[in-house]
Write a protein that holds these residues in place. Structure first.
Motif, mmCIF file in Angstrom:
data_model
loop_
_atom_site.group_PDB
_atom_site.id
_atom_site.type_symbol
_atom_site.label_atom_id
_atom_site.label_comp_id
_atom_site.label_asym_id
_atom_site.label_seq_id
_atom_site.Cartn_x
_atom_site.Cartn_y
_atom_site.Cartn_z
ATOM 1 N N VAL A 232 32.990 4.093 -53.559
ATOM 2 C CA VAL A 232 31.903 3.465 -52.627
ATOM 3 C C VAL A 232 32.438 3.669 -51.105
ATOM 4 O O VAL A 232 31.902 4.164 -50.339
ATOM 5 N N ARG A 233 33.961 3.318 -51.100
ATOM 6 C CA ARG A 233 34.594 3.294 -49.745
ATOM 7 C C ARG A 233 34.944 4.871 -49.254
ATOM 8 O O ARG A 233 34.677 5.178 -48.313
ATOM 9 N N GLN A 234 35.102 5.726 -50.062
ATOM 10 C CA GLN A 234 35.386 6.886 -49.838
ATOM 11 C C GLN A 234 34.034 7.355 -49.451
ATOM 12 O O GLN A 234 34.053 8.391 -48.242
ATOM 13 N N ILE A 235 32.824 7.490 -50.010
ATOM 14 C CA ILE A 235 31.638 7.866 -49.572
ATOM 15 C C ILE A 235 31.364 7.269 -48.336
ATOM 16 O O ILE A 235 30.808 7.750 -47.637
ATOM 17 N N ALA A 236 31.552 6.013 -48.084
ATOM 18 C CA ALA A 236 31.121 5.136 -46.891
ATOM 19 C C ALA A 236 31.806 6.022 -45.733
ATOM 20 O O ALA A 236 31.316 6.040 -44.608
ATOM 21 N N GLN A 237 32.817 6.819 -45.865
ATOM 22 C CA GLN A 237 33.713 7.438 -44.873
ATOM 23 C C GLN A 237 33.240 8.646 -44.637
ATOM 24 O O GLN A 237 33.127 9.239 -43.363
ATOM 25 N N SER A 238 32.689 9.393 -45.505
ATOM 26 C CA SER A 238 32.192 10.727 -45.290
ATOM 27 C C SER A 238 30.748 10.952 -45.377
ATOM 28 O O SER A 238 30.343 12.063 -44.841
ATOM 29 N N ALA A 239 30.153 10.044 -45.852
ATOM 30 C CA ALA A 239 28.559 10.442 -46.292
ATOM 31 C C ALA A 239 27.834 10.330 -44.757
ATOM 32 O O ALA A 239 28.044 9.533 -44.054
ATOM 33 N N THR A 240 26.723 11.247 -44.793
ATOM 34 C CA THR A 240 25.888 10.979 -43.776
ATOM 35 C C THR A 240 24.510 10.577 -44.408
ATOM 36 O O THR A 240 24.146 10.920 -45.366
ATOM 37 N N ILE A 241 23.719 9.692 -43.449
ATOM 38 C CA ILE A 241 22.597 8.913 -43.886
ATOM 39 C C ILE A 241 21.807 9.753 -42.837
ATOM 40 O O ILE A 241 22.029 9.404 -41.757
ATOM 41 N N GLU A 242 20.448 10.153 -43.380
ATOM 42 C CA GLU A 242 19.580 10.520 -42.667
ATOM 43 C C GLU A 242 18.660 9.359 -42.144
ATOM 44 O O GLU A 242 18.361 8.753 -42.952
ATOM 45 N N LYS A 243 18.350 9.358 -40.717
ATOM 46 C CA LYS A 243 17.505 8.555 -40.100
ATOM 47 C C LYS A 243 16.305 8.960 -39.711
ATOM 48 O O LYS A 243 15.885 9.783 -39.160
ATOM 49 N N VAL A 244 15.005 8.221 -40.194
ATOM 50 C CA VAL A 244 13.641 8.563 -39.792
ATOM 51 C C VAL A 244 13.289 7.330 -39.376
ATOM 52 O O VAL A 244 13.586 6.162 -39.498
ATOM 53 N N ALA A 245 12.249 7.639 -38.330
ATOM 54 C CA ALA A 245 11.630 6.426 -37.583
ATOM 55 C C ALA A 245 10.415 6.046 -38.596
ATOM 56 O O ALA A 245 9.738 6.771 -39.246
ATOM 57 N N PRO A 246 10.043 4.770 -38.535
ATOM 58 C CA PRO A 246 8.747 4.313 -39.137
ATOM 59 C C PRO A 246 7.541 4.963 -38.651
ATOM 60 O O PRO A 246 7.367 4.976 -37.476
ATOM 61 N N THR A 247 6.684 5.406 -39.602
ATOM 62 C CA THR A 247 5.418 5.917 -38.948
ATOM 63 C C THR A 247 4.130 5.308 -39.927
ATOM 64 O O THR A 247 4.707 5.017 -40.818
ATOM 65 N N GLY A 248 3.137 4.864 -39.259
ATOM 66 C CA GLY A 248 2.034 4.577 -39.829
ATOM 67 C C GLY A 248 1.851 2.969 -39.928
ATOM 68 O O GLY A 248 3.049 2.141 -39.997
ATOM 69 N N GLU A 249 0.849 2.408 -39.709
ATOM 70 C CA GLU A 249 0.188 1.082 -39.965
ATOM 71 C C GLU A 249 -0.142 0.619 -41.491
ATOM 72 O O GLU A 249 -0.930 1.560 -41.824
ATOM 73 N N ALA A 250 0.172 -0.462 -41.847
ATOM 74 C CA ALA A 250 -0.475 -0.815 -43.241
ATOM 75 C C ALA A 250 -1.822 -1.196 -42.988
ATOM 76 O O ALA A 250 -2.100 -1.919 -41.881
ATOM 77 N N SER A 251 -2.727 -0.895 -43.901
ATOM 78 C CA SER A 251 -4.147 -1.360 -43.749
ATOM 79 C C SER A 251 -4.264 -2.964 -43.950
ATOM 80 O O SER A 251 -5.130 -3.333 -43.224
ATOM 81 N N ALA A 252 -3.562 -3.249 -44.880
ATOM 82 C CA ALA A 252 -3.790 -4.756 -44.874
ATOM 83 C C ALA A 252 -2.267 -5.302 -45.379
ATOM 84 O O ALA A 252 -1.537 -4.613 -45.788
ATOM 85 N N GLY A 253 -2.148 -6.688 -45.443
ATOM 86 C CA GLY A 253 -0.960 -7.301 -45.683
ATOM 87 C C GLY A 253 -1.076 -8.934 -46.033
ATOM 88 O O GLY A 253 -2.083 -9.340 -46.175
#
Ligand code: SF4
Ligand code: SF4
Lengths: 685, 251
Positions: free
Chosen positions: B191-212
């Protein structure tokens, strides 16, 4: 004595034997060198000398089986004597007229006194050897001592299963009898002028068989001809231990008992990359490859193994024996491919790997300095990396340790909850300086059954005026058992977390409740830069009483108690005296169990066993221990309450449970030593 | 095969749960991966190991600490990690389902896994709503998944030990109750090895929920009544139980 043809035959035989012997030891040494780098050994000549002295006095074998050890001592001295005797016999054969009977009458200027002494020793030692070897053969083949066998569920090399060890013992046993017997006869046949008072046994034989020139020849050849076959054989049998065990003992672990070897060798060798732990035999450190050759196959380690006791498929000696047979098949035999087989198929079953409590009893008792436990931890390490499916309980514990810093799936913030419930403030050592940083540990912090004792420790510290504090949510599990389960990465993570917490704190020394934390903080954290003084709470309490800061007001003479040495306090760290001294000061009647101090019997919880989801069948070590305590108490007057005293929070749980499951409630009660101290000093709650 | 796992970061209940206003005091709790999502990650990796493909794990980063969870998923065999920068610890399952499905839309998923429910809202909505947003079929309460060609065979468990086997055409969304094997352990060194090397893709939240969900009030439950422990030997205990049952008119 020998004629020319005989001499030529003998010399040729000797050269061949030397060749085979050389090849034998070269094969062994080459194979040992293929192991991984081991932790650095300091002052090797010094420790070899120490080992030689230990071997000479046979010190290490007397840790167990006292009577057999004494007989082994006879065998050992006999064989040492015989090394010289054989040399002299060869000279008698090769040098015409070299004859030592009757004080060397035929020799010019013979040192008669010396020769007589030699004859007497050789003669008596021959008798000793014959008796000793007969005892060992009778033990193995007639009495069939169970201690020399393995349980059916233990993984064994097929050759061992087929009786390879017994054949080996028989071969060498018969050799010794023939060799020594023939030597005695050859001396008897030489006595052409009747008895020699310095050769009582040979003289006795002479009185029956008389003297005979031919007899001398035949007996000489049987005695020494045999040797030429048996010496090369030794290097290929378990009797290599004659040569390898002193060396192994001299090169045995020097680091503290409580410090495991790293998962990857610290010594970097150009171009070599190591995976953590061990999958195949040469993934083991060379010193532990050598263990296999040094192993006497005496099963003393199996005798003391709590997992084996319970009937689980673990036998530390089987591990060494299997290693040995594997190496033999691969190096002497024609199966080098076997070296690439996983240890979990050839040496120890996966289930056995996960049965070890890492109690260190096997390593402690081994007369030749072997470390089967270290192999087991290395195998666990690799199994974890390779994604081997582990027990679900262990997995849950590890997962919780990774996220919460404790194995009990409790939130970090709850760690100090007990302290907030106290009637006085307990300092936060990460916020204000304290003299004693109390490392509480998971069980003592979270387990409802143990928390009353934890609070009692706090009260006594407080009453004794000890300036102490805890680290609240900044403390993480110390990682002792995590490391022993084989999760080196998680261990390192926990060490880092704790080191960060220690970095925030100001303190003079650490005091621990849990012997497991005590062990790793004391012996392993220094390698990660954590060099501090670490004490177990028994030592701290004793000091408070001895300095008069706590006074025993109420002598507890109404209790009859026995004390269980926790592995990680006792055997690992020598903490035998503080708890006993404490008990003495409290005025209880103290009864020692037969297995105490170094020889204490593990409760069965260590090395991750307490996390196991699956409970193994069979009498649990803790249950056996409760029975041992009751037997030690005996049937005597029952006017006193009988207590089983522990100094480890895990023990509190293990033994309270065992008292119930063995149906001994009412007869014996488990108490933490803190409860007795509290009662004796009349703590104010 | 494109395998997608939608995960959820939730407040840990290992601690006492502090309340602030009408919701949890998010500043004083740790967040953990929903335990059913551990199962669905395992099931996704098992499917990948059986038929090949890539596993993409996607989740909403509510408090800025999702990376650790994603690293763990990668260590367990996921191939790609995506985080939606939601930054709102109170985002409910409806809102998260919307954001997740917008993110998954572009992944041309053949199969989407989600934990069947999470212990914070306990509504079991995320999987079903993602399916609705993506217009895919949904089966929840699943305890094993096998994929062959274009169909998935799933086992679903009902109450009372009744099980059913479904065959469904891909693409689909599966709500996982339990993986067919217990989740594997990822060694921390990995896990630690991956934490150093992995890239995590970031995306912005889009859309509004209709109800909640609208919170009116939140409070720790009040203990009602208590358990009585019956002490004594097994015989005594049995006698007392019989007596009790009689007194309540049950025997
Ligand atoms: S450490 Fe203890 S449990 Fe493990 S093999 Fe040795 S004696 Fe057995
Ligand atoms: S490892 Fe040591 S104690 Fe165990 S059988 Fe070998 S020599 Fe004996």
């Amino acid at each position: 004595m020998l004629n020319t043809v005989e001499k030529i035959i003998f010399i040729l035989l000797a050269i061949t034997a030397a060749g085979f012997t050389f090849h034998g030891f070269k094969t062994i040494i080459d194979s040992i060198r293929k192991g991984r780098p081991a932790p650095e050994l300091k002052d090797v000549p010094g420790s070899l000398v120490k080992a030689a002295i230990a071997v000479l006095f046979q010190q290490t074998i007397f840790k167990a089986r006292k009577v057999l050890s004494a007989i082994h001592m006879g065998l050992f001295f006999g064989l040492i004597t015989y090394a010289i005797v054989n040399l002299v016999d060869v000279l008698e054969g090769l040098i015409p007229g070299f004859d030592l009977v009757y004080g060397g009458v035929h020799l010019p200027n013979a040192p008669t006194g010396l020769i007589n002494a030699f004859n007497l020793i050789a003669d008596v030692m021959s008798g000793a050897l014959l008796i000793a070897i007969t005892v060992f053969l009778v033990r193995r083949f007639i009495v069939k001592d169970k201690a020399l066998t393995f349980r059916d569920n233990v993984l064994l090399n097929p050759k061992v299963k087929a009786g390879g060890q017994a054949r080996d013992s028989l071969t060498v046993g018969v050799f010794v009898i023939m060799h020594v017997g023939a030597r005695l006869m050859s001396q008897a046949f030489r006595l052409d002028a009747g008895a020699d008072p310095f050769m009582p046994i040979a003289s006795f034989l002479n009185s029956i068989f008389g003297a005979s020139e031919t007899g001398v020849h035949v007996a000489w050849w049987i005695s020494l001809g045999w040797v030429m076959f048996i010496i090369p054989y030794l290097s290929r049998s378990k009797h290599t231990h004659f040569f390898m065990s002193p060396v192994n003992l001299g090169l045995a672990k020097q680091n503290p008992r409580g410090q495991l070897d790293p998962a990857i060798p610290l010594k970097v060798i150009e171009g070599q990359k190591f995976d953590p732990g061990a999958k195949v035999v040469y993934d083991l450190a060379w010193t532990r490859v050598m263990d296999a050759y040094a192993c006497v196959q005496c099963n003393r380690c199996q005798d003391v193994c709590p997992a084996n006791f319970q009937g689980r498929p673990l036998s530390p000696s089987a591990l060494e024996v299997n290693k040995r047979y594997l190496l033999k098949e691969a190096t002497f035999g024609s199966h080098p491919e076997k070296l690439l087989l996983p240890l979990t198929e050839t040496v120890i079953s996966p289930e056995a790997v996960w049965s070890c409590t890492t109690c260190y009893a096997c390593v402690r008792v081994c007369p030749v300095g072997n470390e089967p436990m270290a192999d087991i931890v290395d195998i666990r390490r690799r199994m974890l990396i390779d994604g081997y499916e582990i027990d679900s309980g262990v997995q849950n514990a590890l997962q919780s340790l990774a996220t919460n810093g404790n194995w009990m799936s409790k939130g970090k913030r709850l760690r100090g909850k007990w302290a907030k419930e106290m009637e006085f403030p307990v300092k936060n050592a990460t916020e204000e300086p304290v003299e004693h940083l109390w490392f509480v540990g998971d069980t003592a912090s979270f387990d409802e059954r143990v928390i009353p004792n934890t609070k009692m420790v706090a009260r006594l510290f407080n009453q004794g005026g000890l300036d102490f504090g805890i680290m609240y949510q900044n403390e993480s599990n110390s990682g002792n058992d995590v490391r022993r389960v084989g999760e080196e990465g998680l261990f390192e993570q926990l060490v880092e977390q704790n080191m960060e917490a220690f970095g925030k704190a100001q303190f003079k020394q650490i005091v621990t409740t849990d012997p497991h934390s005590f062990n790793t903080l004391k012996n392993e954290y220094p390698q990660f830069g954590g060099k501090f003084e670490v004490k177990h709470y028994t030592v701290t309490l004793l000091k408070l009483i001895e300095e008069g800061k706590l006074t025993v007001k109420n002598k507890l003479s109404n209790y009859k108690v026995t004390f269980h040495d926790p592995c990680y306090l006792g055997r690992y760290n020598g903490g035998f005296t503080a708890p006993r001294k404490l008990l003495e000061l409290l005025g209880v009647e103290f009864v020692e169990m037969p297995r105490n101090c170094e020889n204490s019997f593990c409760c069965g919880a260590g090395g991750g066993q307490i996390w196991m989801g699956k409970v193994a069948p069979g009498e649990r070590p803790a249950e056996n221990r409760i029975k041992e305590a009751l037997t030690a108490f005996g049937e005597g007057a029952k006017d006193k309450a009988q207590l089983f005293i522990v100094t480890c929070p895990k023990d509190m749980i293990m033994y309270s449970d065992a008292v119930k499951t063995t149906g001994n409630e009412g007869k014996i009660e488990v108490r933490d030593i803190i409860q007795l101290v509290a009662e004796a000093v009349m703590v104010v709650a | 095969m494109n395998i997608v796992v939608a995960i959820k970061h939730i407040p840990s209940i290992a601690d006492d749960l502090p309340v602030k206003g009408v919701n949890v005091d998010f500043d004083s709790v740790d967040f953990v991966l929903n335990e059913f999502d551990e199962q669905s990650i395992e099931q996704a990796v098992l499917v990948k190991e059986a038929v090949g493909g890539t596993v993409t794990v996607v989740g909403v980063d509510l408090i800025g600490e999702l990376d650790a969870v994603l690293h763990l998923a990668l260590a367990k065999g996921a191939d790609k990690a995506v985080k939606i920068t939601g930054d709102d610890p109170a985002a409910d399952s409806h809102q998260q389902a919307k954001w997740l499905s917008e993110a998954i839309k572009g992944m041309s998923a053949d199969i989407v896994f989600a934990g069947v429910q999470a212990s914070n809202d306990l509504d079991g909505q995320i999987g079903a709503m993602i399916a609705a947003y993506l217009d895919m079929p949904y089966i929840g309460g699943v305890s094993s998944v096998e994929v062959s060609g274009n169909t998935a065979t799933v086992n679903k468990e009902f109450a009372g030990g009744v099980g059913a086997k479904y065959e469904a055409a891909l693409p689909m969304v599966v709500g996982v109750q339990a993986a067919s094997k217990p989740p594997r352990y990822a060694p921390i060194s990995k896990v630690r090895q991956i934490a150093q090397s992995a890239t995590i893709e970031k995306v912005a939240p889009t859309g509004e929920a209709s109800a909640g969900i609208t919170f009116k009030k939140m409070a720790p439950p009040v203990a009602a009544g208590h358990a009585e422990m019956i002490e004594g030997s097994s015989k005594e205990v049995a006698a007392k139980i019989v007596e009790l049952l009689k007194s309540k008119g049950l025997a």
